[in-house]
Design an enzyme around this catalytic site. Structure first.
Site, PDB file in Angstrom:
ATOM      1  N   LEU A 151       0.836  -1.206   0.000  1.00 17.88           N
ATOM      2  CA  LEU A 151       0.000   0.000   0.000  1.00 17.88           C
ATOM      3  C   LEU A 151       0.865   1.247   0.000  1.00 17.88           C
ATOM      4  CD1 LEU A 151      -2.859   1.151   0.078  1.00 17.88           C
ATOM      5  CD2 LEU A 151      -2.690   1.188   2.577  1.00 17.88           C
ATOM      6  N   TYR A 152       2.008   1.183   0.667  1.00 14.59           N
ATOM      7  CA  TYR A 152       2.931   2.330   0.643  1.00 14.59           C
ATOM      8  C   TYR A 152       3.283   2.704  -0.791  1.00 14.59           C
ATOM      9  CZ  TYR A 152       7.398   4.791   0.803  1.00 14.59           C
ATOM     10  OH  TYR A 152       8.413   5.687   0.595  1.00 14.59           O
ATOM     11  N   ALA A 153       3.709   1.710  -1.568  1.00 22.17           N
ATOM     12  CA  ALA A 153       4.053   1.979  -2.966  1.00 22.17           C
ATOM     13  C   ALA A 153       2.840   2.458  -3.746  1.00 22.17           C
ATOM     14  CB  ALA A 153       4.639   0.721  -3.602  1.00 22.17           C
ATOM     15  N   THR A 155       0.319   4.216  -2.611  1.00 22.45           N
ATOM     16  CA  THR A 155       0.030   5.623  -2.314  1.00 22.45           C
ATOM     17  C   THR A 155       1.025   6.554  -3.003  1.00 22.45           C
ATOM     18  OG1 THR A 155       1.343   5.603  -0.250  1.00 22.45           O
ATOM     19  CG2 THR A 155      -1.011   5.081  -0.086  1.00 22.45           C
TER      20      THR A 155
END
Length: 336
Positions: A151-153, A155
């Site tokens: 999810l970091y990537a 976002t």
């Protein structure tokens, strides 16, 4: 010049703000001072920046549009550098809501402010994690990057897409830069270098994932800052791509927007990285070898040719120089 920089109490934002202050620029720094890691480290960074008459701090979350607007009008920026975000690959698996609030809503607030105050250049941090499991090496800006594995990537991919839409609709010259494993003094406690040095000095074992077979394109923080400083004065212009043979410029056809890797293109094996830490500390590490973790990439490898074509610069500090600099800072800061 006048800058609004988000994330100035953070690792990279602190170094960038300090460099720009040393160069004589005026900075308004914006930071949420979250408890993702020890606030005292963040407060120490801001305390150093506050020694300069050219620095003003506004401490609030990116989601606080009123405070963000206050900072923007205090800064009257020529350039906005958006670095603040919820960082960390593994943390995003456990606390996904934090990434939505900070990285999506926060970035939207920055973009909407830029629409109003119309800076000469908006720069926004992205990540090499966007490349996911791409098999083509090195990673180039024109490569497909549509399958993030955390999810970091995701976002950060959204940051790029959202900023492109605003660049197109409102004519905001925008550069997104993809960072490659940045390290150095004042680094974050959740990063591998910090964890390894802390453990070795305390006589504790270190955990090495991927059985030590991972490789990273490590980027020393001063090199990263130099690249950002050079890019800041080079806002993208539609129809004017970089003039360099063999370079694929990510410049948009329909907006003053591009994405740029900031990495040296010299991956190092994780075990080589650990060996350099052991040498800098003068003490061997007790190693616990573990399998890959969810969300980890086996290798990152930057193609730096677009950065070099634009700025005549590429990161080049070797880990044999950067790691001892971190160890020296760590020993001084923590008295070890």
């Amino acid at each position: 010049m006048r800058f609004l920089i988000t994330g100035t109490a953070g690792f990279i934002g602190f170094h960038l703000a300090k460099r720009l202050l040393d160069d004589g620029h005026f900075i308004v720094g914006y930071d949420g001072m979250t408890d993702y890691y020890d606030r005292r480290l963040k407060e120490s960074r801001h305390a150093i920046l506050r020694r300069s008459n050219g620095f003003r701090a506004v401490e609030a979350r990116l989601e606080d549009i009123d405070k963000l607007t206050e900072a923007a009008y205090l800064a009257e920026p020529d350039v906005i550098v958006h670095l603040a975000a919820q960082a960390g690959v593994r943390y995003s698996i456990e606390h996904p809501r934090t990434y939505v609030d900070s990285n999506l809503i926060g970035t939207y607030n920055i973009l909407d402010l830029a629409k109003i105050i119309k800076p000469k250049h908006l720069l926004a941090a992205s990540t090499s994690s966007i490349y996911g499991f791409n098999e083509k090496m090195p990673f180039a800006e024109c490569d497909q990057a549509d399958w993030p594995i955390t999810l970091y990537a995701a976002t950060k991919k959204a940051t790029e897409a959202m900023s492109h839409s605003y660049a197109h609709l409102w004519g905001i010259p925008t550069t997104c830069f993809r960072f490659f494993t940045v390290y150095g003094p004042w680094g974050r406690p959740d990063m591998a270098l910090f964890k390894f040095v802390s453990a070795i000095l305390s006589g504790k074992p270190i955990e090495i994932y991927g059985m030590g077979e991972m490789r990273r394109d490590f980027t020393y923080v001063d090199d990263l800052v130099e690249a950002i400083v050079r890019l800041a004065i080079l806002p993208p212009v539609m129809g004017k791509p970089a003039q360099a043979e063999g370079v694929c410029d990510s410049l948009s056809r329909i907006a003053p927007w591009r994405v740029v890797n900031i990495g040296g293109g010299q991956p190092e094996g994780l075990l080589n990285f650990v060996e350099a830490i052991e040498k800098a500390i003068g003490k061997p590490a007790e190693k616990i070898m573990l399998p890959m973790q969810p969300g980890d990439m086996r290798e990152t490898f930057a193609d730096p040719r677009l950065l070099e074509a634009l700025t005549n610069y590429r990161p080049s500090t070797p880990i044999s120089v950067g790691i001892p600099a971190f160890v020296s800072w760590y020993r001084e800061y923590f008295g070890k």
